[in-house]
Motif scaffolding. Structure first.
Motif, short mmCIF file in Angstrom:
data_model
loop_
_atom_site.label_atom_id
_atom_site.label_comp_id
_atom_site.label_asym_id
_atom_site.label_seq_id
_atom_site.Cartn_x
_atom_site.Cartn_y
_atom_site.Cartn_z
N SER A 205 37.34 55.37 49.64
CA SER A 205 38.46 55.47 48.69
C SER A 205 38.89 54.12 48.13
O SER A 205 39.48 54.05 47.06
CB SER A 205 39.66 56.16 49.35
OG SER A 205 40.16 55.38 50.41
N ARG B 141 33.96 67.80 50.65
CA ARG B 141 33.99 66.77 51.67
C ARG B 141 33.51 67.44 52.94
O ARG B 141 34.15 68.33 53.47
CB ARG B 141 35.40 66.21 51.86
CG ARG B 141 35.42 64.97 52.77
CD ARG B 141 36.83 64.53 53.12
NE ARG B 141 37.67 64.40 51.94
CZ ARG B 141 38.87 64.93 51.83
NH1 ARG B 141 39.38 65.64 52.83
NH2 ARG B 141 39.58 64.76 50.73
N ASN C 181 34.99 58.00 54.80
CA ASN C 181 35.82 58.66 53.79
C ASN C 181 36.99 57.78 53.36
O ASN C 181 37.33 57.69 52.18
CB ASN C 181 36.34 60.01 54.30
CG ASN C 181 35.26 61.06 54.35
OD1 ASN C 181 34.27 60.97 53.62
ND2 ASN C 181 35.43 62.06 55.20
N GLU C 182 37.62 57.11 54.31
CA GLU C 182 38.74 56.24 54.00
C GLU C 182 38.26 54.96 53.32
O GLU C 182 38.86 54.48 52.35
CB GLU C 182 39.52 55.89 55.27
CG GLU C 182 40.30 57.06 55.87
CD GLU C 182 41.34 57.60 54.90
OE1 GLU C 182 41.93 56.79 54.15
OE2 GLU C 182 41.56 58.82 54.88
N LYS D 135 38.39 61.61 47.98
CA LYS D 135 37.81 60.84 49.09
C LYS D 135 36.47 61.45 49.52
O LYS D 135 36.20 61.61 50.71
CB LYS D 135 38.78 60.78 50.27
CG LYS D 135 40.07 60.04 49.96
CD LYS D 135 40.98 59.95 51.17
CE LYS D 135 42.27 59.19 50.83
NZ LYS D 135 43.17 59.09 51.98
N SER D 136 35.67 61.75 48.52
CA SER D 136 34.39 62.42 48.75
C SER D 136 33.29 61.65 48.03
O SER D 136 33.29 61.56 46.80
CB SER D 136 34.45 63.87 48.24
OG SER D 136 33.18 64.47 48.28
N ASP D 137 32.36 61.11 48.79
CA ASP D 137 31.30 60.27 48.21
C ASP D 137 30.17 61.14 47.66
O ASP D 137 29.07 61.18 48.19
CB ASP D 137 30.78 59.30 49.27
CG ASP D 137 29.78 58.30 48.69
OD1 ASP D 137 29.55 58.32 47.47
OD2 ASP D 137 29.23 57.50 49.47
N SER E 70 28.31 63.22 50.01
CA SER E 70 28.99 64.51 50.11
C SER E 70 28.39 65.46 49.08
O SER E 70 27.95 65.03 48.01
CB SER E 70 30.49 64.35 49.84
OG SER E 70 31.10 63.57 50.85
#
Length: 382
Positions: free
Chosen positions: A356, A211, A352-353, A326-328, A185
Protein backbone atom coordinates in the motif's frame (compact mmCIF):
# COMPACT_ATOMS: atom_id res chain seq x y z
CA UNK A 1 7.83 -70.28 -31.70
CA UNK A 2 10.10 -68.95 -29.03
CA UNK A 3 8.81 -68.01 -25.58
CA UNK A 4 9.80 -64.38 -26.24
CA UNK A 5 7.64 -64.23 -29.38
CA UNK A 6 4.72 -65.83 -27.50
CA UNK A 7 5.03 -63.21 -24.76
CA UNK A 8 5.08 -60.38 -27.32
CA UNK A 9 1.91 -61.70 -29.00
CA UNK A 10 0.11 -61.99 -25.66
CA UNK A 11 1.08 -58.42 -24.73
CA UNK A 12 -0.08 -57.17 -28.14
CA UNK A 13 -3.48 -58.86 -27.74
CA UNK A 14 -3.86 -57.39 -24.25
CA UNK A 15 -2.98 -53.93 -25.55
CA UNK A 16 -5.59 -54.17 -28.29
CA UNK A 17 -8.20 -55.05 -25.70
CA UNK A 18 -7.32 -51.92 -23.71
CA UNK A 19 -7.61 -49.51 -26.66
CA UNK A 20 -10.62 -51.06 -28.38
CA UNK A 21 -13.09 -48.59 -26.83
CA UNK A 22 -13.61 -45.58 -24.57
CA UNK A 23 -13.33 -46.70 -20.97
CA UNK A 24 -15.56 -43.89 -19.70
CA UNK A 25 -18.00 -43.85 -22.62
CA UNK A 26 -21.49 -42.64 -21.79
CA UNK A 27 -24.68 -42.62 -23.86
CA UNK A 28 -25.90 -39.05 -24.45
CA UNK A 29 -29.40 -40.05 -23.32
CA UNK A 30 -28.03 -41.25 -19.97
CA UNK A 31 -26.51 -37.93 -18.87
CA UNK A 32 -27.20 -34.20 -18.86
CA UNK A 33 -24.37 -32.39 -20.64
CA UNK A 34 -23.51 -29.23 -18.67
CA UNK A 35 -22.26 -26.22 -20.67
CA UNK A 36 -22.01 -23.69 -17.86
CA UNK A 37 -22.30 -23.30 -14.09
CA UNK A 38 -23.39 -20.47 -11.78
CA UNK A 39 -23.01 -20.27 -8.01
CA UNK A 40 -25.13 -18.11 -5.66
CA UNK A 41 -25.39 -18.15 -1.87
CA UNK A 42 -28.42 -17.84 0.42
CA UNK A 43 -26.97 -16.25 3.55
CA UNK A 44 -30.18 -16.78 5.57
CA UNK A 45 -30.46 -20.49 4.85
CA UNK A 46 -26.64 -20.81 4.68
CA UNK A 47 -26.91 -22.79 1.48
CA UNK A 48 -25.23 -22.66 -1.91
CA UNK A 49 -27.47 -22.42 -4.96
CA UNK A 50 -26.00 -24.25 -7.94
CA UNK A 51 -27.40 -23.51 -11.41
CA UNK A 52 -26.38 -25.60 -14.41
CA UNK A 53 -27.07 -24.88 -18.05
CA UNK A 54 -27.63 -28.14 -19.89
CA UNK A 55 -28.23 -28.81 -23.58
CA UNK A 56 -31.72 -29.91 -24.61
CA UNK A 57 -31.17 -31.99 -27.76
CA UNK A 58 -34.90 -32.26 -28.45
CA UNK A 59 -34.61 -28.79 -30.06
CA UNK A 60 -32.85 -28.61 -33.43
CA UNK A 61 -29.29 -27.37 -32.98
CA UNK A 62 -29.51 -27.75 -29.19
CA UNK A 63 -31.08 -25.41 -26.69
CA UNK A 64 -29.96 -24.28 -23.25
CA UNK A 65 -32.03 -25.18 -20.22
CA UNK A 66 -31.14 -24.03 -16.71
CA UNK A 67 -31.84 -26.07 -13.60
CA UNK A 68 -31.04 -24.93 -10.04
CA UNK A 69 -30.73 -26.76 -6.73
CA UNK A 70 -29.55 -26.03 -3.19
CA UNK A 71 -27.00 -27.70 -0.96
CA UNK A 72 -25.04 -27.11 2.23
CA UNK A 73 -21.86 -27.50 0.19
CA UNK A 74 -21.24 -27.33 -3.55
CA UNK A 75 -20.74 -31.07 -3.83
CA UNK A 76 -23.96 -31.60 -1.88
CA UNK A 77 -25.76 -29.36 -4.41
CA UNK A 78 -24.33 -31.33 -7.33
CA UNK A 79 -25.59 -34.59 -5.83
CA UNK A 80 -28.99 -33.07 -5.12
CA UNK A 81 -29.27 -31.96 -8.75
CA UNK A 82 -29.40 -35.58 -9.92
CA UNK A 83 -32.73 -36.01 -8.12
CA UNK A 84 -34.13 -32.94 -9.91
CA UNK A 85 -32.81 -33.64 -13.40
CA UNK A 86 -33.24 -37.41 -13.27
CA UNK A 87 -29.82 -37.95 -14.81
CA UNK A 88 -26.19 -37.67 -13.81
CA UNK A 89 -24.53 -34.40 -14.78
CA UNK A 90 -21.57 -34.55 -17.16
CA UNK A 91 -19.23 -31.54 -16.73
CA UNK A 92 -16.62 -32.38 -19.38
CA UNK A 93 -18.02 -29.74 -21.77
CA UNK A 94 -18.56 -26.91 -19.26
CA UNK A 95 -17.22 -23.65 -20.70
CA UNK A 96 -17.90 -20.98 -18.07
CA UNK A 97 -18.23 -20.74 -14.29
CA UNK A 98 -20.10 -17.66 -13.00
CA UNK A 99 -19.70 -16.71 -9.34
CA UNK A 100 -22.04 -14.31 -7.56
CA UNK A 101 -20.56 -11.26 -5.86
CA UNK A 102 -21.66 -12.57 -2.45
CA UNK A 103 -19.89 -15.90 -3.02
CA UNK A 104 -16.79 -14.05 -4.27
CA UNK A 105 -16.72 -11.91 -1.11
CA UNK A 106 -17.19 -15.03 1.02
CA UNK A 107 -14.20 -16.76 -0.57
CA UNK A 108 -13.27 -18.81 -3.65
CA UNK A 109 -11.40 -21.66 -1.97
CA UNK A 110 -14.45 -24.01 -1.68
CA UNK A 111 -15.23 -23.50 -5.37
CA UNK A 112 -11.65 -23.93 -6.52
CA UNK A 113 -11.30 -27.02 -4.34
CA UNK A 114 -14.33 -28.61 -6.02
CA UNK A 115 -13.08 -27.82 -9.54
CA UNK A 116 -9.56 -28.94 -8.72
CA UNK A 117 -10.63 -32.29 -7.25
CA UNK A 118 -13.41 -33.26 -9.67
CA UNK A 119 -11.94 -35.18 -12.62
CA UNK A 120 -14.71 -34.08 -15.01
CA UNK A 121 -14.59 -30.34 -14.36
CA UNK A 122 -12.29 -28.63 -16.86
CA UNK A 123 -9.28 -26.61 -15.74
CA UNK A 124 -9.70 -24.34 -18.78
CA UNK A 125 -13.17 -23.03 -17.87
CA UNK A 126 -13.57 -19.26 -18.05
CA UNK A 127 -14.31 -17.69 -14.67
CA UNK A 128 -16.54 -14.63 -14.22
CA UNK A 129 -18.07 -12.72 -11.31
CA UNK A 130 -21.68 -11.53 -11.67
CA UNK A 131 -22.03 -7.79 -11.17
CA UNK A 132 -25.10 -6.57 -9.25
CA UNK A 133 -27.27 -9.57 -10.11
CA UNK A 134 -27.65 -13.24 -9.23
CA UNK A 135 -25.22 -15.48 -11.09
CA UNK A 136 -28.09 -17.75 -12.19
CA UNK A 137 -29.75 -14.82 -14.01
CA UNK A 138 -26.81 -14.67 -16.40
CA UNK A 139 -27.49 -18.23 -17.53
CA UNK A 140 -31.28 -17.82 -17.62
CA UNK A 141 -31.17 -14.73 -19.83
CA UNK A 142 -30.32 -16.88 -22.84
CA UNK A 143 -33.49 -18.89 -22.32
CA UNK A 144 -35.75 -15.87 -21.99
CA UNK A 145 -34.39 -13.70 -24.80
CA UNK A 146 -31.52 -15.03 -26.87
CA UNK A 147 -32.88 -18.56 -27.35
CA UNK A 148 -29.44 -20.09 -27.54
CA UNK A 149 -26.85 -21.72 -25.28
CA UNK A 150 -25.61 -18.73 -23.28
CA UNK A 151 -22.50 -20.51 -22.00
CA UNK A 152 -21.25 -20.85 -25.57
CA UNK A 153 -22.01 -17.18 -26.19
CA UNK A 154 -19.99 -16.16 -23.11
CA UNK A 155 -17.12 -18.43 -24.15
CA UNK A 156 -16.92 -16.72 -27.57
CA UNK A 157 -17.02 -13.35 -25.83
CA UNK A 158 -14.08 -14.25 -23.60
CA UNK A 159 -12.01 -15.62 -26.49
CA UNK A 160 -12.57 -12.46 -28.55
CA UNK A 161 -11.20 -10.22 -25.78
CA UNK A 162 -7.62 -10.77 -26.95
CA UNK A 163 -8.55 -8.74 -30.04
CA UNK A 164 -10.66 -6.15 -28.21
CA UNK A 165 -8.37 -5.54 -25.18
CA UNK A 166 -11.29 -4.36 -23.04
CA UNK A 167 -11.67 -7.08 -20.43
CA UNK A 168 -9.25 -9.05 -18.29
CA UNK A 169 -9.83 -12.77 -18.81
CA UNK A 170 -8.69 -15.69 -16.70
CA UNK A 171 -8.99 -19.47 -16.86
CA UNK A 172 -9.55 -21.65 -13.81
CA UNK A 173 -6.01 -23.06 -13.69
CA UNK A 174 -4.50 -19.57 -13.79
CA UNK A 175 -6.74 -18.37 -10.95
CA UNK A 176 -5.60 -21.27 -8.77
CA UNK A 177 -1.99 -20.29 -9.43
CA UNK A 178 -2.65 -16.61 -8.59
CA UNK A 179 -4.46 -17.49 -5.35
CA UNK A 180 -1.61 -19.59 -4.02
CA UNK A 181 1.35 -17.70 -5.55
CA UNK A 182 3.39 -15.22 -3.52
CA UNK A 183 3.46 -11.58 -4.52
CA UNK A 184 0.34 -11.42 -6.67
CA UNK A 185 -3.41 -11.20 -6.04
CA UNK A 186 -6.06 -12.54 -8.43
CA UNK A 187 -8.57 -10.64 -10.55
CA UNK A 188 -11.65 -11.93 -12.41
CA UNK A 189 -13.76 -10.27 -15.13
CA UNK A 190 -17.22 -8.95 -14.28
CA UNK A 191 -20.32 -9.94 -16.25
CA UNK A 192 -23.70 -8.22 -16.07
CA UNK A 193 -27.10 -8.08 -17.73
CA UNK A 194 -27.45 -5.52 -20.51
CA UNK A 195 -30.02 -4.45 -23.08
CA UNK A 196 -29.21 -4.02 -26.75
CA UNK A 197 -31.81 -3.29 -29.42
CA UNK A 198 -34.50 -3.99 -26.85
CA UNK A 199 -33.18 -7.49 -26.11
CA UNK A 200 -31.73 -8.63 -22.82
CA UNK A 201 -28.28 -10.15 -22.97
CA UNK A 202 -24.96 -10.33 -21.16
CA UNK A 203 -21.98 -7.97 -21.19
CA UNK A 204 -18.48 -8.60 -19.86
CA UNK A 205 -17.24 -5.28 -18.48
CA UNK A 206 -14.94 -4.33 -15.60
CA UNK A 207 -12.87 -6.43 -13.22
CA UNK A 208 -13.32 -7.87 -9.72
CA UNK A 209 -10.30 -7.37 -7.43
CA UNK A 210 -9.37 -10.02 -4.86
CA UNK A 211 -7.12 -10.12 -1.83
CA UNK A 212 -6.27 -13.75 -1.30
CA UNK A 213 -9.44 -15.62 -2.30
CA UNK A 214 -11.90 -12.87 -1.24
CA UNK A 215 -13.28 -10.12 -3.46
CA UNK A 216 -12.51 -6.64 -2.09
CA UNK A 217 -13.48 -4.25 -4.89
CA UNK A 218 -14.00 -3.59 -8.61
CA UNK A 219 -12.29 -1.79 -11.47
CA UNK A 220 -14.39 0.14 -13.98
CA UNK A 221 -13.86 -0.04 -17.74
CA UNK A 222 -11.17 2.66 -17.90
CA UNK A 223 -9.29 1.21 -14.92
CA UNK A 224 -9.49 -2.24 -16.53
CA UNK A 225 -7.84 -0.81 -19.66
CA UNK A 226 -4.95 0.52 -17.56
CA UNK A 227 -4.78 -2.79 -15.69
CA UNK A 228 -4.43 -4.67 -19.00
CA UNK A 229 -1.64 -2.30 -20.05
CA UNK A 230 0.23 -2.90 -16.79
CA UNK A 231 -0.25 -6.66 -17.24
CA UNK A 232 1.14 -6.36 -20.80
CA UNK A 233 -2.15 -7.64 -22.23
CA UNK A 234 -3.34 -4.51 -24.06
CA UNK A 235 -1.90 -3.94 -27.52
CA UNK A 236 -4.91 -2.21 -29.08
CA UNK A 237 -7.57 0.23 -27.99
CA UNK A 238 -8.00 3.99 -27.65
CA UNK A 239 -6.58 6.80 -25.56
CA UNK A 240 -9.13 9.58 -24.94
CA UNK A 241 -7.10 12.74 -24.32
CA UNK A 242 -8.32 16.21 -23.31
CA UNK A 243 -5.37 18.49 -24.04
CA UNK A 244 -5.24 22.27 -24.00
CA UNK A 245 -3.71 23.36 -27.32
CA UNK A 246 -3.18 26.95 -28.36
CA UNK A 247 -5.02 28.04 -25.18
CA UNK A 248 -8.10 26.06 -26.19
CA UNK A 249 -9.46 22.80 -24.68
CA UNK A 250 -9.95 19.85 -27.05
CA UNK A 251 -10.92 16.19 -26.95
CA UNK A 252 -8.67 13.95 -29.03
CA UNK A 253 -8.96 10.20 -29.65
CA UNK A 254 -5.67 8.38 -30.18
CA UNK A 255 -5.73 4.88 -31.64
CA UNK A 256 -3.12 2.52 -30.19
CA UNK A 257 -1.18 0.51 -32.77
CA UNK A 258 0.83 -1.16 -30.03
CA UNK A 259 1.69 -0.62 -26.39
CA UNK A 260 4.90 -1.82 -24.77
CA UNK A 261 5.04 -1.87 -20.96
CA UNK A 262 8.19 -2.57 -18.97
CA UNK A 263 8.07 -2.96 -15.18
CA UNK A 264 11.26 -3.20 -13.16
CA UNK A 265 12.41 -3.16 -9.53
CA UNK A 266 15.08 -0.80 -8.20
CA UNK A 267 16.59 -1.38 -4.73
CA UNK A 268 16.87 1.75 -2.57
CA UNK A 269 18.08 2.48 0.96
CA UNK A 270 14.52 2.22 2.30
CA UNK A 271 13.39 -0.75 0.19
CA UNK A 272 12.29 -1.52 -3.35
CA UNK A 273 10.87 0.97 -5.83
CA UNK A 274 8.83 0.04 -8.90
CA UNK A 275 9.54 1.68 -12.26
CA UNK A 276 6.78 1.49 -14.87
CA UNK A 277 7.67 2.52 -18.41
CA UNK A 278 4.85 2.72 -21.00
CA UNK A 279 5.56 3.35 -24.67
CA UNK A 280 2.69 3.51 -27.14
CA UNK A 281 2.66 4.11 -30.90
CA UNK A 282 -0.59 5.82 -31.82
CA UNK A 283 -2.44 7.57 -34.59
CA UNK A 284 -4.97 10.38 -34.39
CA UNK A 285 -8.41 8.87 -34.91
CA UNK A 286 -10.53 11.91 -34.05
CA UNK A 287 -10.10 15.56 -33.13
CA UNK A 288 -12.96 17.41 -31.50
CA UNK A 289 -12.10 20.96 -32.58
CA UNK A 290 -10.66 23.16 -35.30
CA UNK A 291 -7.00 23.05 -34.29
CA UNK A 292 -4.54 22.20 -37.08
CA UNK A 293 -2.62 19.24 -35.62
CA UNK A 294 -0.08 19.48 -38.45
CA UNK A 295 1.09 22.79 -37.03
CA UNK A 296 4.38 21.99 -35.30
CA UNK A 297 3.69 23.62 -31.95
CA UNK A 298 0.22 22.05 -31.72
CA UNK A 299 1.64 18.60 -32.53
CA UNK A 300 4.31 18.85 -29.83
CA UNK A 301 1.77 20.07 -27.29
CA UNK A 302 -0.52 17.15 -28.10
CA UNK A 303 2.23 14.57 -27.58
CA UNK A 304 3.44 16.18 -24.36
CA UNK A 305 0.00 16.60 -22.83
CA UNK A 306 -0.99 13.07 -23.87
CA UNK A 307 2.00 11.72 -21.96
CA UNK A 308 1.19 13.86 -18.93
CA UNK A 309 -2.46 12.78 -18.82
CA UNK A 310 -1.75 9.05 -19.27
CA UNK A 311 1.00 9.23 -16.65
CA UNK A 312 -1.36 10.92 -14.17
CA UNK A 313 -4.21 8.48 -14.89
CA UNK A 314 -1.89 5.49 -14.42
CA UNK A 315 -0.39 6.81 -11.17
CA UNK A 316 -3.86 7.63 -9.76
CA UNK A 317 -5.10 4.16 -10.68
CA UNK A 318 -2.16 2.35 -9.06
CA UNK A 319 -2.45 4.49 -5.92
CA UNK A 320 -6.19 3.73 -5.61
CA UNK A 321 -5.57 -0.02 -5.80
CA UNK A 322 -2.74 0.32 -3.27
CA UNK A 323 -4.63 2.37 -0.68
CA UNK A 324 -8.25 1.22 -1.08
CA UNK A 325 -7.83 -2.48 -1.86
CA UNK A 326 -4.27 -3.27 -0.68
CA UNK A 327 -4.26 -5.97 -3.32
CA UNK A 328 -1.20 -6.52 -5.52
CA UNK A 329 -3.07 -7.48 -8.70
CA UNK A 330 -0.11 -6.13 -10.71
CA UNK A 331 2.31 -8.77 -9.43
CA UNK A 332 4.86 -6.25 -8.14
CA UNK A 333 5.62 -8.63 -5.28
CA UNK A 334 6.58 -11.42 -7.69
CA UNK A 335 9.11 -9.11 -9.32
CA UNK A 336 10.54 -8.10 -5.93
CA UNK A 337 10.76 -11.74 -4.88
CA UNK A 338 12.87 -12.45 -7.97
CA UNK A 339 14.97 -9.26 -7.89
CA UNK A 340 15.39 -8.91 -4.08
CA UNK A 341 14.92 -12.42 -2.60
CA UNK A 342 16.43 -11.55 0.77
CA UNK A 343 14.11 -8.55 1.23
CA UNK A 344 11.12 -10.63 0.16
CA UNK A 345 11.89 -13.42 2.60
CA UNK A 346 12.02 -10.91 5.47
CA UNK A 347 8.87 -8.94 4.51
CA UNK A 348 6.51 -11.26 2.59
CA UNK A 349 4.33 -11.77 5.66
CA UNK A 350 3.49 -8.03 5.70
CA UNK A 351 3.26 -7.60 1.94
CA UNK A 352 -0.34 -6.31 1.78
CA UNK A 353 0.56 -3.43 4.09
CA UNK A 354 3.94 -2.78 2.47
CA UNK A 355 2.34 -2.83 -0.98
CA UNK A 356 0.00 0.00 0.00
CA UNK A 357 2.98 2.36 0.47
CA UNK A 358 5.27 0.94 -2.22
CA UNK A 359 6.77 3.81 -4.28
CA UNK A 360 5.85 3.52 -7.97
CA UNK A 361 7.32 5.80 -10.63
CA UNK A 362 5.60 5.98 -14.02
CA UNK A 363 7.07 7.29 -17.28
CA UNK A 364 5.06 7.49 -20.52
CA UNK A 365 6.27 7.92 -24.08
CA UNK A 366 3.53 8.55 -26.65
CA UNK A 367 4.60 8.48 -30.29
CA UNK A 368 1.95 9.85 -32.64
CA UNK A 369 2.12 9.00 -36.31
CA UNK A 370 -0.43 9.49 -39.07
CA UNK A 371 -3.06 6.79 -39.53
CA UNK A 372 -5.20 8.77 -41.98
CA UNK A 373 -4.89 10.92 -45.08
CA UNK A 374 -4.74 14.21 -43.22
CA UNK A 375 -4.59 15.82 -39.82
CA UNK A 376 -6.35 18.89 -41.18
CA UNK A 377 -9.53 19.77 -39.28
CA UNK A 378 -12.89 20.19 -40.94
CA UNK A 379 -13.74 23.88 -41.07
CA UNK A 380 -17.10 25.40 -41.91
CA UNK A 381 -17.06 28.17 -44.52
CA UNK A 382 -18.90 31.28 -43.37
Amino acid sequence: MSSLKKLMIILLICSLQLVSGCWNYREVNDVNIVTGLAIDYDSKAKQYILSSEIIDFSVEGGHGEVISIRGKTLFDAIRNMISKSGKKLYFGHAKVFIISEEVAEKGLVPIMDLIYRDAELRSDMWLLVSDETAASDLLNVAITELETVNSFHLEKNMKSQKYLSKTYTILQWRLVQDIYAEGISPAIPLVRLSKRDGKLGTEVKGTAVFRGDKMVGVLDENETKLFLILKKLNQLGLWIIEPKIMEEQYKVTLEMFNCDTNISVVPTDIGPKILVDIQSHTGIAEVGGTVDILEENAFKQLEKQSEMQIKQDTEDFIKRVQTEYKSDIFGFGKLIKKRMPKYWKEHKGDWNELFSSLPVEVTVDIIIRSSSLTYKPIKISR
